[in-house]
Scaffold this motif. Structure first.
Motif, PDB file in Angstrom:
ATOM      1  N   ILE A   1       0.768 -32.867  50.191  1.00 18.20           N
ATOM      2  CA  ILE A   1       0.349 -34.614  50.556  1.00 18.20           C
ATOM      3  C   ILE A   1       0.284 -35.602  49.077  1.00 18.20           C
ATOM      4  O   ILE A   1      -0.627 -35.444  48.453  1.00 18.20           O
ATOM      5  CB  ILE A   1      -0.608 -34.782  51.234  1.00 18.20           C
ATOM      6  CG1 ILE A   1      -1.001 -33.232  52.488  1.00 18.20           C
ATOM      7  CG2 ILE A   1      -0.794 -36.028  51.674  1.00 18.20           C
ATOM      8  CD1 ILE A   1       0.490 -33.898  53.230  1.00 18.20           C
ATOM      9  N   PRO A   2       1.626 -36.656  48.874  1.00 22.11           N
ATOM     10  CA  PRO A   2       1.081 -37.087  47.710  1.00 22.11           C
ATOM     11  C   PRO A   2      -0.321 -38.269  48.292  1.00 22.11           C
ATOM     12  O   PRO A   2       0.314 -38.624  49.100  1.00 22.11           O
ATOM     13  CB  PRO A   2       3.202 -37.536  47.488  1.00 22.11           C
ATOM     14  CG  PRO A   2       3.121 -37.430  49.359  1.00 22.11           C
ATOM     15  CD  PRO A   2       2.672 -36.297  49.955  1.00 22.11           C
ATOM     16  N   ASP A   3       0.351 -38.673  47.173  1.00 21.15           N
ATOM     17  CA  ASP A   3      -0.959 -39.846  46.821  1.00 21.15           C
ATOM     18  C   ASP A   3      -0.195 -41.264  47.363  1.00 21.15           C
ATOM     19  O   ASP A   3       0.731 -41.564  47.544  1.00 21.15           O
ATOM     20  CB  ASP A   3      -0.989 -40.159  45.266  1.00 21.15           C
ATOM     21  CG  ASP A   3      -0.575 -40.040  44.623  1.00 21.15           C
ATOM     22  OD1 ASP A   3       0.724 -41.127  44.523  1.00 21.15           O
ATOM     23  OD2 ASP A   3      -0.635 -39.780  43.291  1.00 21.15           O
ATOM     24  N   ALA A   4      -0.842 -42.670  47.524  1.00 22.74           N
ATOM     25  CA  ALA A   4       0.217 -43.828  48.279  1.00 22.74           C
ATOM     26  C   ALA A   4       0.883 -44.283  47.141  1.00 22.74           C
ATOM     27  O   ALA A   4       2.183 -44.929  47.509  1.00 22.74           O
ATOM     28  CB  ALA A   4      -1.455 -44.751  48.138  1.00 22.74           C
ATOM     29  N   VAL A   5       1.445 -43.790  45.853  1.00 23.42           N
ATOM     30  CA  VAL A   5       1.835 -44.965  44.910  1.00 23.42           C
ATOM     31  C   VAL A   5       3.374 -43.857  45.245  1.00 23.42           C
ATOM     32  O   VAL A   5       4.060 -44.383  45.211  1.00 23.42           O
ATOM     33  CB  VAL A   5       1.535 -44.232  43.115  1.00 23.42           C
ATOM     34  CG1 VAL A   5       2.346 -44.428  41.961  1.00 23.42           C
ATOM     35  CG2 VAL A   5      -0.053 -45.077  43.236  1.00 23.42           C
ATOM     36  N   TRP A   6       2.838 -42.667  45.377  1.00 21.00           N
ATOM     37  CA  TRP A   6       4.584 -41.487  45.403  1.00 21.00           C
ATOM     38  C   TRP A   6       5.364 -42.061  47.313  1.00 21.00           C
ATOM     39  O   TRP A   6       6.185 -41.897  47.290  1.00 21.00           O
ATOM     40  CB  TRP A   6       4.265 -39.954  45.386  1.00 21.00           C
ATOM     41  CG  TRP A   6       4.279 -39.859  44.204  1.00 21.00           C
ATOM     42  CD1 TRP A   6       3.125 -39.700  43.307  1.00 21.00           C
ATOM     43  CD2 TRP A   6       4.970 -39.670  43.132  1.00 21.00           C
ATOM     44  NE1 TRP A   6       3.914 -39.448  41.753  1.00 21.00           N
ATOM     45  CE2 TRP A   6       4.693 -39.547  41.690  1.00 21.00           C
ATOM     46  CE3 TRP A   6       6.457 -40.075  43.133  1.00 21.00           C
ATOM     47  CZ2 TRP A   6       5.545 -40.006  40.745  1.00 21.00           C
ATOM     48  CZ3 TRP A   6       7.766 -39.580  42.433  1.00 21.00           C
ATOM     49  CH2 TRP A   6       6.788 -39.446  40.440  1.00 21.00           C
TER      50      TRP A   6
END
Length: 315
Positions: free
Chosen positions: A54-59
């Protein structure tokens, strides 16, 4: 959201949760019991399912930008299909000499006609092209200092959308241990079935992101066309000479393309290509016709003959 609330979240691939997906008893109580069993066994050290990254909000924002651009390209492709259908039904053949009806020359032909519908469709294409250009500028600004995008863009056949979207799917190359695992992440590795001492290989798994796999297919296709001396193009020619179907051969080369990308990203090395070849390939990469000509299975029907025609037009 759950992570921000302080929870440790584990997301499993649904296809691995056989006790739930293969069950004949489907209700909330049964699923809750099985989930509890999965977590109990996981806490005891058993590994029953693959864990999603699960990527962070930026990605996530970068992925959303790339998907928006891809959707705009699809919309443009659908409008171009409407144009060709209208021209065919009304006996208007003046655009037969153009493989791409959204070029400036073709649009001028539309403006010279007295028909209202072609002018409306041309205006729709024009607005869509402006939105695509604006979105591409936003993506360039978002990834201007990203080393992964720089490396991927050095490969002939890889365009801005492909490089940016693959980078947003990868996030960090360090989370992949092997090149086989890297290509498996995008679903282009052949599935395997073991029975006693025999090993049978089937079709590709199709796991992972559909758009990433489609973009990589397109990049491989363009790379083969523009770099006939590359190992990937040689593999394609070798498979074709053995009687393999065009699409099967490109998919096999797509696997090799992904493994090459893995090695380049791991070693922080760019592809060395002739600048003119790279420029020509990039002009055809991320084609606006990415989804324009599809058969009922959703496979791209672009051919080398079509690409040769467009290359002549460009010249």
């Amino acid at each position: 959201m759950l992570t921000n609330l302080g929870y440790h979240v584990v997301v499993a691939h649904a296809t691995d949760l056989y006790r739930i997906t293969k069950s004949t008893k489907k209700n909330d109580d049964h699923d809750a019991m099985e989930l509890a069993g999965y977590m109990r066994r996981r806490l005891n050290g058993e590994d029953e399912f693959s864990e999603c990254f699960i990527p962070d909000a930026v990605w996530m924002k970068r992925r959303a930008l790339c998907r928006f651009l891809a959707n705009q390209k699809k919309e443009l492709a659908r409008t171009k299909q409407q144009v060709r259908s209208y021209l065919l039904l009304n006996g208007m053949y003046f655009l037969d000499s153009f493989s791409d009806v959204s070029t400036n020359i073709a649009m001028k032909k539309f403006a010279d006609t007295k028909e209202v519908i072609p002018k409306l469709l041309a205006e729709s294409m024009n607005r869509n092209k402006k939105l695509i250009k604006f979105t591409e500028d936003v993506i360039r600004q978002e990834f201007y200092d990203d080393r992964m995008v720089e490396i991927l863009l050095s490969i002939p056949g890889v365009g801005l959308l492909t490089a940016a979207y693959l980078a947003s799917e990868i996030v960090t190359i360090d989370r992949f241990e092997t090149k086989e695992g890297f290509s498996s992440y995008f679903g282009v590795r052949p599935s395997q079935r073991d029975s006693a001492d025999s090993l049978k290989r089937g079709h590709i798994s199709h796991r992972g992101d559909d758009l990433a796999r489609r973009l990589c297919f397109q990049a491989t296709f363009v790379h083969i066309f523009h770099c006939p001396e590359s190992p990937i193009a040689e593999k394609y020619n070798r498979l074709i000479s053995k009687g393999k179907h065009h699409r099967l051969a490109v998919v096999a080369c797509e696997n090799s393309m992904l493994m090459m990308m893995f090695s380049m990203l791991k070693n922080n090395m760019c592809y060395i290509a002739d600048p003119e070849v790279l420029a020509r390939a990039r002009a055809m990469a991320d084609s606006l016709d990415l989804n324009e000509d599809e058969d009922e299975d959703g496979d791209e029907a672009l051919t080398f003959e079509l690409m040769k025609t467009r290359k002549k037009e460009d010249n």
